[in-house]
Design an enzyme around this catalytic site. Structure first.
Site, short mmCIF file in Angstrom:
data_model
loop_
_atom_site.label_atom_id
_atom_site.label_comp_id
_atom_site.label_asym_id
_atom_site.label_seq_id
_atom_site.Cartn_x
_atom_site.Cartn_y
_atom_site.Cartn_z
N HIS A 114 -33.40 48.96 77.84
CA HIS A 114 -32.48 50.08 78.08
C HIS A 114 -32.80 51.23 77.13
CE1 HIS A 114 -29.99 47.87 80.87
NE2 HIS A 114 -29.90 46.86 80.02
N PRO A 137 -34.79 54.33 76.10
CA PRO A 137 -35.69 55.32 76.68
C PRO A 137 -36.91 55.63 75.81
CG PRO A 137 -33.56 56.32 76.14
CD PRO A 137 -33.45 54.86 75.84
N GLU A 163 -28.96 37.61 77.32
CA GLU A 163 -28.73 37.10 75.96
C GLU A 163 -30.01 36.44 75.44
OE1 GLU A 163 -25.56 34.39 73.56
OE2 GLU A 163 -25.28 34.64 75.71
N ASP A 222 -40.05 41.45 72.62
CA ASP A 222 -39.09 41.09 71.57
C ASP A 222 -39.81 41.30 70.24
OD1 ASP A 222 -36.60 40.31 70.60
OD2 ASP A 222 -37.25 38.24 70.33
N GLY A 258 -34.34 50.90 62.33
CA GLY A 258 -34.27 49.53 61.82
C GLY A 258 -34.63 49.41 60.35
P1 ITT Z 1 -34.13 46.24 73.51
O1 ITT Z 1 -34.04 44.73 73.48
O2 ITT Z 1 -33.05 46.90 74.31
O3 ITT Z 1 -35.47 46.69 73.98
P2 ITT Z 1 -33.76 46.07 70.56
O4 ITT Z 1 -32.98 46.97 69.66
O5 ITT Z 1 -33.32 44.64 70.71
O6 ITT Z 1 -33.98 46.80 71.99
P3 ITT Z 1 -36.29 45.05 69.53
O7 ITT Z 1 -36.06 43.75 70.20
O8 ITT Z 1 -37.64 45.65 69.70
O9 ITT Z 1 -35.23 46.15 70.00
O10 ITT Z 1 -36.06 44.96 67.96
C1 ITT Z 1 -35.30 43.98 67.31
C2 ITT Z 1 -34.92 44.46 65.93
O11 ITT Z 1 -36.03 44.25 65.02
C3 ITT Z 1 -34.59 45.95 65.85
O12 ITT Z 1 -33.23 46.19 66.15
C4 ITT Z 1 -34.94 46.26 64.39
O13 ITT Z 1 -33.88 45.88 63.55
C5 ITT Z 1 -36.14 45.34 64.12
N1 ITT Z 1 -37.38 46.05 64.42
C6 ITT Z 1 -38.25 45.80 65.43
N2 ITT Z 1 -39.29 46.67 65.42
C7 ITT Z 1 -39.05 47.50 64.38
C8 ITT Z 1 -39.73 48.62 63.85
O14 ITT Z 1 -40.84 49.08 64.41
N3 ITT Z 1 -39.21 49.24 62.79
C9 ITT Z 1 -38.07 48.80 62.22
N4 ITT Z 1 -37.34 47.77 62.66
C10 ITT Z 1 -37.83 47.11 63.73
#
Ligand code: ITT
Length: 206
Positions: free
Chosen positions: A10, A12, A42, A71, A155
């Site tokens: 979701h 963009p 989930e 993921d 993040g």
């Molecule tokens: P969608 O599943 O909707 O795509 P999400 O927020 O769950 O979005 P991700 O699964 O890619 O996104 O990321 C999981 C978490 O890991 C994310 O919320 C960050 O806390 C951390 N993370 C992943 N990639 C990162 C990055 O490049 N820089 C900083 N934190 C990251």
């Protein structure tokens, strides 16, 4: 063009990144919001690969489209791999990104510099509507800083220090991060895998 590839997110920002990476493949690219899917799956598996496969299979089954799902998260050696697959929800619901990286910094306050190694991981899964699924991964090595620095990215970027760049990920321009990130590496590998899967599927149809 008869085939479309569904990017199962979701977000963009991710769609834009993946669109530019996949522009020359012989199929159109769409994403969840564009096909009217609002629900989230989930993420119940205990590995990035398991969750990426779960998402790709789910949306491929739902839409009948070829589906690309990812993921990702941060693995810290001194914390036995945490926050790992729980990166997005580490510390519970209702926290901000800053709350989450502050929690990590607090947990690591006594960890010496040499033991602050960590890596971001990303796994991309591609599922065909018929059920076939495969994955590719990418990693980015770094160390956990003592304090947050920089304002780019999202993040855990402000506490993820890359010695080769003398900077945290949040201090780097987006273009620089996107050329060497765990997501960029997984996506480039998955793109090659997709080209092979597509040509095999074409062969099977003849
Ligand atoms: P969608 O599943 O909707 O795509 P999400 O927020 O769950 O979005 P991700 O699964 O890619 O996104 O990321 C999981 C978490 O890991 C994310 O919320 C960050 O806390 C951390 N993370 C992943 N990639 C990162 C990055 O490049 N820089 C900083 N934190 C990251």
């Amino acid at each position: 063009m008869s085939r479309r590839l569904l990017i199962a997110t979701h977000n963009p920002g991710k769609v834009a990144e993946y669109r530019s990476l996949l522009f020359d493949l012989p199929l159109g690219v769409t994403w969840l919001d564009e096909v009217g899917i609002t629900e989230d799956v989930e993420e119940t598996e205990d590995s990035f690969q398991g969750n990426a496969i779960l998402k790709a299979r789910h949306y491929a089954g739902l839409t009948g489209l070829w589906t690309w799902a990812d993921d990702s998260g941060l693995e810290i050696d001194a914390l036995d791999g945490r926050p790992g697959v729980y990166s997005a929800r580490y510390g519970g619901k209702g926290l901000t990104d800053a709350d989450r990286y502050r929690k990590v910094l607090a947990e690591m306050i006594d960890v010496p510099d040499a033991q602050r190694t960590a890596r971001f991981r990303c796994v991309v899964a591609i599922a065909q509507p018929g059920g076939k699924v495969d994955t590719r991964d990418g990693t980015l090595e770094g160390v956990i800083a003592r304090e947050p620095k920089g304002s780019h990215g999202f993040g855990y970027d402000p506490i993820f220090y890359i010695p080769g760049f003398h900077a945290t990920l949040a201090e780097l321009e987006r273009g620089v991060k996107n050329e060497m990130s765990h997501r960029a590496e997984a996506a480039a590998r998955a793109r090659e895998m997709l080209a092979v899967m597509l040509s095999e599927a074409e062969g099977g149809e003849e």
